[in-house]
Enzyme design. Structure first.
Site, PDB file in Angstrom:
ATOM      1  N   ARG A   7       0.517  -1.052   0.350  1.00  0.00           N
ATOM      2  CA  ARG A   7       0.081   0.092   0.050  1.00  0.00           C
ATOM      3  C   ARG A   7       1.251   1.035   0.065  1.00  0.00           C
ATOM      4  O   ARG A   7       0.804   2.581  -0.681  1.00  0.00           O
ATOM      5  CB  ARG A   7      -0.713  -0.415   1.089  1.00  0.00           C
ATOM      6  CG  ARG A   7      -1.967   1.106   1.319  1.00  0.00           C
ATOM      7  CD  ARG A   7      -2.466   1.346   2.219  1.00  0.00           C
ATOM      8  NE  ARG A   7      -3.241   2.693   2.841  1.00  0.00           N
ATOM      9  CZ  ARG A   7      -3.957   2.553   3.186  1.00  0.00           C
ATOM     10  NH1 ARG A   7      -4.640   1.687   5.087  1.00  0.00           N
ATOM     11  NH2 ARG A   7      -4.813   4.326   3.543  1.00  0.00           N
ATOM     12  N   ASN A  54     -10.708  -3.834  -1.247  1.00  0.00           N
ATOM     13  CA  ASN A  54     -10.637  -2.494  -2.730  1.00  0.00           C
ATOM     14  C   ASN A  54      -9.576  -3.392  -3.844  1.00  0.00           C
ATOM     15  O   ASN A  54      -8.707  -4.117  -3.450  1.00  0.00           O
ATOM     16  CB  ASN A  54      -9.834  -1.655  -1.565  1.00  0.00           C
ATOM     17  CG  ASN A  54     -11.201  -0.892  -0.584  1.00  0.00           C
ATOM     18  OD1 ASN A  54     -11.972  -0.494  -1.814  1.00  0.00           O
ATOM     19  ND2 ASN A  54     -10.614   0.199   0.120  1.00  0.00           N
ATOM     20  N   CYS A  91     -19.058  -1.526   1.024  1.00  0.00           N
ATOM     21  CA  CYS A  91     -17.991  -0.587   1.207  1.00  0.00           C
ATOM     22  C   CYS A  91     -18.556   0.717   1.851  1.00  0.00           C
ATOM     23  O   CYS A  91     -19.886   0.427   2.280  1.00  0.00           O
ATOM     24  CB  CYS A  91     -18.103   0.598  -0.198  1.00  0.00           C
ATOM     25  SG  CYS A  91     -17.015   2.146  -0.362  1.00  0.00           S
ATOM     26  N   HIS A 100     -16.878   4.467  -4.342  1.00  0.00           N
ATOM     27  CA  HIS A 100     -15.527   5.140  -4.339  1.00  0.00           C
ATOM     28  C   HIS A 100     -15.386   6.638  -4.850  1.00  0.00           C
ATOM     29  O   HIS A 100     -14.545   7.006  -5.531  1.00  0.00           O
ATOM     30  CB  HIS A 100     -14.154   4.757  -4.285  1.00  0.00           C
ATOM     31  CG  HIS A 100     -13.553   4.079  -3.015  1.00  0.00           C
ATOM     32  ND1 HIS A 100     -12.126   3.663  -2.277  1.00  0.00           N
ATOM     33  CD2 HIS A 100     -14.579   3.969  -2.004  1.00  0.00           C
ATOM     34  CE1 HIS A 100     -12.559   2.611  -1.695  1.00  0.00           C
ATOM     35  NE2 HIS A 100     -13.583   3.055  -1.078  1.00  0.00           N
ATOM     36  N   TYR A 102     -13.996  10.675  -1.463  1.00  0.00           N
ATOM     37  CA  TYR A 102     -12.760   9.809  -3.028  1.00  0.00           C
ATOM     38  C   TYR A 102     -13.144  11.008  -4.097  1.00  0.00           C
ATOM     39  O   TYR A 102     -12.376  10.757  -4.928  1.00  0.00           O
ATOM     40  CB  TYR A 102     -12.894   8.745  -3.594  1.00  0.00           C
ATOM     41  CG  TYR A 102     -12.052   7.676  -2.323  1.00  0.00           C
ATOM     42  CD1 TYR A 102     -11.149   7.451  -2.151  1.00  0.00           C
ATOM     43  CD2 TYR A 102     -13.569   7.749  -1.417  1.00  0.00           C
ATOM     44  CE1 TYR A 102     -10.897   6.770  -1.667  1.00  0.00           C
ATOM     45  CE2 TYR A 102     -13.019   6.554  -0.398  1.00  0.00           C
ATOM     46  CZ  TYR A 102     -11.796   6.122   0.128  1.00  0.00           C
ATOM     47  OH  TYR A 102     -11.359   4.938   0.879  1.00  0.00           O
TER      48      TYR A 102
END
Length: 418
Positions: free
Chosen positions: A90, A145, A165, A195, A242
């Site tokens: 990440r 995700n 989500c 998102h 987002y």
């Protein structure tokens, strides 16, 4: 009922266990099976999970195993919340795109594509095991995700799956607090892709309160979403957090270059949480867990699983096939909208036509997601390049080439074809 959590060694898991304990009237669970390849973490999390349930007087037993096949055998529902490559991957997703002047983020842009490439094959392997070994009619709930792409992969492969989500439930709870009412009375007209969503109405007992919210609380809402207040008033809708990555891309990139990545912050939080979880006197989720992210995940997950198991036929925000909901997208695309949830199917509800301002971006990102899934399934540098070129936050040949090289270099150990 037997619930299996794939990625159960996540520091996130006690949030789910806390929800199971608190919401026992909604969902009766006999056994929670936590599975994860990280055995040491798994035991720490499982120990806390047992103590949380014991404190709440919940009778469910908690089983922990690194054996994925054993974990999914006989499961009635399987929640997938894994992270291939852990926080290190990440952190990479959030940093190497900055070298090219592009957004560094784990679910969208080049970093989001990297996560999809790492994740889709692993999730499909898990799903194949569920199909072979789980109870007949078992559901897969994907919280991993990028949810839209992963859910599309599952559905295209014929799995009984739905994506989830926490953005919608988080906003519902937030608006309920502003309106000073119980969350159950608030319903969102939530449309878009995972998102990439907008709230076009916030209904209290069926009456839209969005104009009132914008009139009285625009500054508070803008601060909550890290967006300019003028964006909300000019749009007349409330974008998800987002959307700032699209509406303020360059400003966000400059922020990211000045500050440590979110992944690094989460990694630091996880180290602290694991030390806490090792304390055998701890029998509740620690306050620090709220900084880990995923607020209200437990409520969203328990509500969805309860409807899947009991055929309630209620409406919840889910990631589901388009099926004509947005006429400008293919039927097989996956969108994020309110859907009717039964034990046999999850289907989108009919929504009002989408403004071209939103429809254009939805179409653009949905096309990228289709190419991203193709790259995840079949591999190849050219497919990665095509997906990046199609992304609205990239869209230039030189950038797409540079990002492709960086993506492959950073993720080679996780891509069988690279």
């Amino acid at each position: 009922m037997r619930m299996t959590v794939v990625g159960g060694g996540s520091t996130y898991t006690p949030e789910l266990i806390d929800g199971i304990s608190r919401l026992r009237e909604s969902l009766s669970i006999d056994e929670v099976v936590l599975t994860d390849p990280a055995a040491e973490r798994l035991e720490l999390v499982a120990g806390l999970a047992r103590r949380i349930l014991a404190r709440g007087g919940h009778p469910a037993r908690v089983t922990a195993t690194t054996d994925l096949d054993a974990a999914v055998t006989g499961a009635d529902v399987v929640l997938i919340q894994l992270r291939v490559g852990g926080q290190a991957a990440r952190i990479g997703d959030e940093t190497w795109p900055l070298d090219c002047g592009c957004l560094g983020q784990e679910t969208t842009g080049a970093g989001g594509l990297a996560k999809a490439l790492r994740t889709v094959p692993v999730v499909l392997d898990v799903a194949d095991r569920v199909r072979r070994l789980a109870a007949p009619g078992a559901w897969i709930v994907d919280f991993t995700n990028p949810v839209g792409i992963v859910t599309r992969a599952l559905l295209d492969a014929g799995h009984r799956a739905v994506g989830l989500c926490n953005v919608a439930i988080g906003l519902q709870r937030y608006f309920a607090r502003l309106l000073e009412v119980a969350p159950e009375r608030v319903e969102l007209d939530h449309v878009g892709l995972n998102h990439l969503t907008w709230e076009r109405a916030v209904r209290l007992d069926g009456v839209d309160q969005l104009p009132r919210l914008l009139d009285r609380h625009a500054a508070d809402i803008a601060g909550h979403l890290h967006l300019p207040e003028s964006v909300l008033t000019r749009l007349g809708s409330i974008p998800s957090y987002y959307l700032r990555y699209f509406y303020q891309h360059d400003a966000v990139v400059e922020e990211q270059r000045r500050e440590p990545s979110r992944g690094q912050r989460v990694a630091d939080i996880e180290e602290q949480l694991l030390r806490m979880y090792a304390d055998e006197t701890l029998d509740e989720k620690p306050a620090l867990l709220s900084e880990r992210g995923g607020a209200f995940y437990s409520e969203a997950a328990i509500n969805l699983v309860a409807s899947l198991m009991s055929d309630r036929g209620d409406v919840q925000v889910v990631n589901v096939r388009n099926e004509g909901t947005f006429p400008f997208l293919p039927a097989e695309a996956v969108i994020e909208v309110p859907g009717t949830v039964t034990s046999g199917a999850v289907a989108p509800v009919k929504v009002e036509p989408v403004d071209p301002l939103y429809a254009g971006l939805i179409s653009h990102v949905s096309a990228y997601e289709e190419l991203a899934l193709d790259a995840a399934l079949r591999g190849g540098r050219d497919r990665v390049f095509r997906a990046l070129l199609a992304h609205p936050l990239v869209g230039q040949i030189n950038l797409a080439d540079q990002l492709t090289d960086r993506l492959l270099s950073a993720n080679r150990q996780h891509l069988a074809w690279a």
